[in-house]
Write a protein that holds these residues in place. Structure first.
Motif, PDB file in Angstrom:
ATOM      1  N   LEU A 415      -0.912 -15.339  29.717  1.00  0.00           N
ATOM      2  CA  LEU A 415      -1.998 -15.931  28.937  1.00  0.00           C
ATOM      3  C   LEU A 415      -3.329 -15.809  29.691  1.00  0.00           C
ATOM      4  CD1 LEU A 415      -0.233 -19.163  27.579  1.00  0.00           C
ATOM      5  CD2 LEU A 415      -0.789 -17.058  26.321  1.00  0.00           C
ATOM      6  N   GLY A 416      -3.280 -15.981  31.019  1.00  0.00           N
ATOM      7  CA  GLY A 416      -4.519 -15.845  31.796  1.00  0.00           C
ATOM      8  C   GLY A 416      -5.053 -14.430  31.762  1.00  0.00           C
ATOM      9  N   PHE A 417      -4.130 -13.471  31.884  1.00  0.00           N
ATOM     10  CA  PHE A 417      -4.579 -12.066  31.830  1.00  0.00           C
ATOM     11  C   PHE A 417      -5.203 -11.746  30.489  1.00  0.00           C
ATOM     12  CE2 PHE A 417      -3.666  -7.674  30.601  1.00  0.00           C
ATOM     13  CZ  PHE A 417      -4.362  -6.995  31.570  1.00  0.00           C
ATOM     14  N   LEU A 418      -4.610 -12.157  29.416  1.00  0.00           N
ATOM     15  CA  LEU A 418      -5.166 -11.870  28.086  1.00  0.00           C
ATOM     16  C   LEU A 418      -6.523 -12.539  27.906  1.00  0.00           C
ATOM     17  CD1 LEU A 418      -1.925 -12.238  25.926  1.00  0.00           C
ATOM     18  CD2 LEU A 418      -3.068 -10.116  26.636  1.00  0.00           C
ATOM     19  N   ALA A 419      -6.655 -13.731  28.400  1.00  0.00           N
ATOM     20  CA  ALA A 419      -7.955 -14.418  28.265  1.00  0.00           C
ATOM     21  C   ALA A 419      -9.016 -13.714  29.077  1.00  0.00           C
ATOM     22  CB  ALA A 419      -7.793 -15.863  28.716  1.00  0.00           C
ATOM     23  N   TYR A 420      -8.629 -13.278  30.252  1.00  0.00           N
ATOM     24  CA  TYR A 420      -9.598 -12.562  31.080  1.00  0.00           C
ATOM     25  C   TYR A 420     -10.008 -11.246  30.454  1.00  0.00           C
ATOM     26  CZ  TYR A 420     -11.500 -10.026  35.070  1.00  0.00           C
ATOM     27  OH  TYR A 420     -12.321  -9.260  35.893  1.00  0.00           O
ATOM     28  N   ARG A 421      -9.040 -10.544  29.909  1.00  0.00           N
ATOM     29  CA  ARG A 421      -9.351  -9.210  29.370  1.00  0.00           C
ATOM     30  C   ARG A 421     -10.099  -9.275  28.058  1.00  0.00           C
ATOM     31  NH1 ARG A 421     -10.869  -5.529  27.263  1.00  0.00           N
ATOM     32  NH2 ARG A 421     -10.107  -3.391  27.019  1.00  0.00           N
ATOM     33  N   TYR A 422      -9.729 -10.149  27.222  1.00  0.00           N
ATOM     34  CA  TYR A 422     -10.294 -10.114  25.890  1.00  0.00           C
ATOM     35  C   TYR A 422     -11.336 -11.204  25.620  1.00  0.00           C
ATOM     36  CZ  TYR A 422      -6.660  -6.757  24.824  1.00  0.00           C
ATOM     37  OH  TYR A 422      -5.886  -5.659  24.827  1.00  0.00           O
ATOM     38  N   TRP A 423     -11.527 -12.066  26.615  1.00  0.00           N
ATOM     39  CA  TRP A 423     -12.538 -13.102  26.363  1.00  0.00           C
ATOM     40  C   TRP A 423     -13.588 -13.155  27.464  1.00  0.00           C
ATOM     41  CZ3 TRP A 423     -13.575 -17.718  29.062  1.00  0.00           C
ATOM     42  CH2 TRP A 423     -14.506 -18.585  28.438  1.00  0.00           C
ATOM     43  N   SER A 427     -17.564 -11.285  27.148  1.00  0.00           N
ATOM     44  CA  SER A 427     -18.643 -12.276  27.156  1.00  0.00           C
ATOM     45  C   SER A 427     -19.605 -12.021  28.297  1.00  0.00           C
ATOM     46  CB  SER A 427     -18.051 -13.683  27.291  1.00  0.00           C
ATOM     47  OG  SER A 427     -17.216 -13.990  26.209  1.00  0.00           O
ATOM     48  N   LYS A 428     -19.094 -11.504  29.369  1.00  0.00           N
ATOM     49  CA  LYS A 428     -19.953 -11.270  30.528  1.00  0.00           C
ATOM     50  C   LYS A 428     -20.775 -10.018  30.406  1.00  0.00           C
ATOM     51  CE  LYS A 428     -19.741 -11.019  35.556  1.00  0.00           C
ATOM     52  NZ  LYS A 428     -18.880 -11.013  36.728  1.00  0.00           N
ATOM     53  N   LYS A 429     -20.307  -8.898  29.866  1.00  0.00           N
ATOM     54  CA  LYS A 429     -20.992  -7.624  29.786  1.00  0.00           C
ATOM     55  C   LYS A 429     -21.829  -7.480  28.511  1.00  0.00           C
ATOM     56  CE  LYS A 429     -17.628  -5.159  32.574  1.00  0.00           C
ATOM     57  NZ  LYS A 429     -16.706  -4.023  32.611  1.00  0.00           N
ATOM     58  N   GLY A 430     -21.543  -8.089  27.546  1.00  0.00           N
ATOM     59  CA  GLY A 430     -22.279  -7.918  26.269  1.00  0.00           C
ATOM     60  C   GLY A 430     -23.138  -9.119  25.971  1.00  0.00           C
ATOM     61  N   ASP A 431     -23.252  -9.263  24.721  1.00  0.00           N
ATOM     62  CA  ASP A 431     -24.068 -10.381  24.249  1.00  0.00           C
ATOM     63  C   ASP A 431     -23.293 -11.677  24.148  1.00  0.00           C
ATOM     64  OD1 ASP A 431     -22.392  -9.636  22.277  1.00  0.00           O
ATOM     65  OD2 ASP A 431     -23.941  -9.285  20.762  1.00  0.00           O
ATOM     66  N   GLY A 432     -22.154 -11.656  24.667  1.00  0.00           N
ATOM     67  CA  GLY A 432     -21.363 -12.866  24.731  1.00  0.00           C
ATOM     68  C   GLY A 432     -20.479 -13.089  23.554  1.00  0.00           C
ATOM     69  N   THR A 433     -20.414 -12.094  22.726  1.00  0.00           N
ATOM     70  CA  THR A 433     -19.527 -12.247  21.581  1.00  0.00           C
ATOM     71  C   THR A 433     -18.259 -11.488  21.840  1.00  0.00           C
ATOM     72  OG1 THR A 433     -20.481 -10.341  20.468  1.00  0.00           O
ATOM     73  CG2 THR A 433     -21.470 -12.502  19.996  1.00  0.00           C
TER      74      THR A 433
END
Length: 440
Positions: A415-423, A427-433
């Protein structure tokens, strides 16, 4: 006148003829005496007589106006008669025959003259013959008078030939005359509490003189009952002199054998003393001791089946109980107070000394943890009813949940890996969406 002729030996003729009548007369006399000797039977015997050889008054001392008996023993004192018969010439070759004949006595009547005693039995008439040295008992029923004293009823015995015998019998009616006064020692024993085989038994002995004279040099000898009871120290004790109505006490300790069977044990005691006239006297008594078996229960082992308990799994609990005492443990039962469902009480029955028996409990599973509990054992022995309680402990290991923890960690990692990868990254590289969010 013619002279008579002389014989050659100088004797007158006809001298030999003169001796013939004399010899004939002598022979005739001898024959007459021989005939008389055959006909005459010289008899040597005692005249038949009777006597009272023994008597007994029962009871020995009568109370006024009470019944009793007098028993007499009549004996023929005559002996056997010796009868001699002789025949033949009285020379060294005389023949003699000796014949023995019994002389009996015929008892016609036996009478008891009361002389103050009321005789209830009638005369015994025509009792019959008794031989030499023989005897016959006769019993009379009597009733004592209402006044105390010594009375002398007489026994009258009539036999053939007009002979009679009279014999006085002393009868004591409520008097102290003729009653022997002496020391009478009575032993009384007392024990403090019950005696268990193998224990020491303190005993208190009391010797009382219930007689009318003193007892001197009084000694007590305690017997050794082999394999059961024995004196701890000395087996002979000297008490000295005990006067009339006096008493002396003695404290001693007896040892009992642990292997002795429970029950009544009588320890013999010999009481020796000297009377006032110096006569040594011995009496016997007993110390009555009741041995009561005592059961002593202990615990041999505590086992479970299966040996390693599992949380919430059923198991069997077995506790072995042993008897190390000297008596049977009867009606033995045991129970536990564990917080579990199942059979928590077991009936064992009887446990004999030196043996053990199991108490089995069938229990449902319990949660993991430590469980202190009480084991209560009830039993009965010769001493009474007993209850024994012992605190014990049981540990139930908790279930192993290490696999669940590892699985939870794996799930959390994913669950942590999925949250890191997809959330987090979008959010950090783009406009946060999120990537799946459309931009306007």
């Amino acid at each position: 006148m013619t002279k008579p002729m002389s014989s050659p030996d100088g004797n007158r003729p006809g001298r030999e003829d003169d001796h013939l009548p004399r010899k004939a007369l002598l022979i005739s006399g001898i024959m007459v005496l021989a005939i008389l000797a055959v006909c005459i039977l010289p008899v040597s015997a005692d005249a038949p007589t009777v006597t009272i050889s023994d008597y007994k008054v029962s009871p020995s001392v009568l109370m006024p106006d009470t019944l009793g008996t007098i028993t007499i023993t009549i004996e023929n004192t005559a002996s056997s008669a010796s009868v001699s018969e002789s025949s033949g010439p009285i020379t060294t070759n005389t023949f003699q025959t000796v014949k023995t004949t019994d002389i009996n006595v015929n008892i016609q009547n036996v009478h008891l003259e009361g002389n103050g005693i009321d005789v209830l039995t009638k005369d015994f008439s025509q009792v019959g013959e008794i031989g030499p040295g023989q005897s016959i008992p006769i019993t009379f029923s009597i009733e004592s008078p209402d006044k105390s004293g010594i009375y002398f009823p007489e026994v009258w015995i009539d036999t053939d030939g007009g002979r009679s015998t009279k014999y006085p019998i002393p009868v004591n009616v409520d008097t102290a005359i003729g009653i022997q006064k002496k020391a009478i020692l009575i032993l009384d024993s007392s024990l403090t509490g019950d005696v268990n085989p193998g224990d020491e038994a303190p005993v208190n002995l009391t010797v009382t003189n219930a007689g009318q004279f003193l007892a001197d040099d009084v000694t007590l000898s305690i017997a050794n009952v082999s394999g059961t009871v024995a004196p701890k120290t000395s087996d002979l004790y000297h008490l000295g002199t005990i006067g009339p109505g006096g008493q002396k006490t003695l404290n001693l300790v007896l040892l009992t054998d642990k292997t002795a069977n429970p029950g009544l044990v009588q320890v013999p005691v010999t009481i020796g003393y000297t009377t006032i006239d110096g006569t040594p006297t011995i009496q016997t008594a007993d110390i009555d001791m009741m041995l009561k078996g005592k059961a002593e229960l202990g615990f041999v082992s505590v086992d479970t089946s299966p040996p390693r308990l599992t949380e919430n799994d059923p198991f069997d609990l077995t506790i072995r109980i042993e008897n190390t005492g000297t008596g049977d443990a009867k009606q033995v039962s045991a129970k536990v107070d564990l917080p579990a469902e199942g059979t928590k009480e077991a009936f064992i029955g009887k446990i004999t000394p030196g043996n053990d028996a199991p108490a089995l409990f069938l229990l449902e599973g319990m949660k993991g943890g430590d469980y202190p509990y009480n084991l209560t054992v009830s039993y009965v022995d010769d001493m009474g009813a007993h209850t024994l309680t012992r605190q014990m402990n049981m540990r139930v290991p908790p279930a192993d949940r290490s696999g669940n923890i590892i699985l939870a960690l794996i799930v959390l990692g994913i669950l942590g890996f999925l949250a890191y990868r997809y959330w987090y990254l979008p959010s950090k590289k783009g406009d946060g969406t999120f990537p799946w969010v459309k931009k306007n």
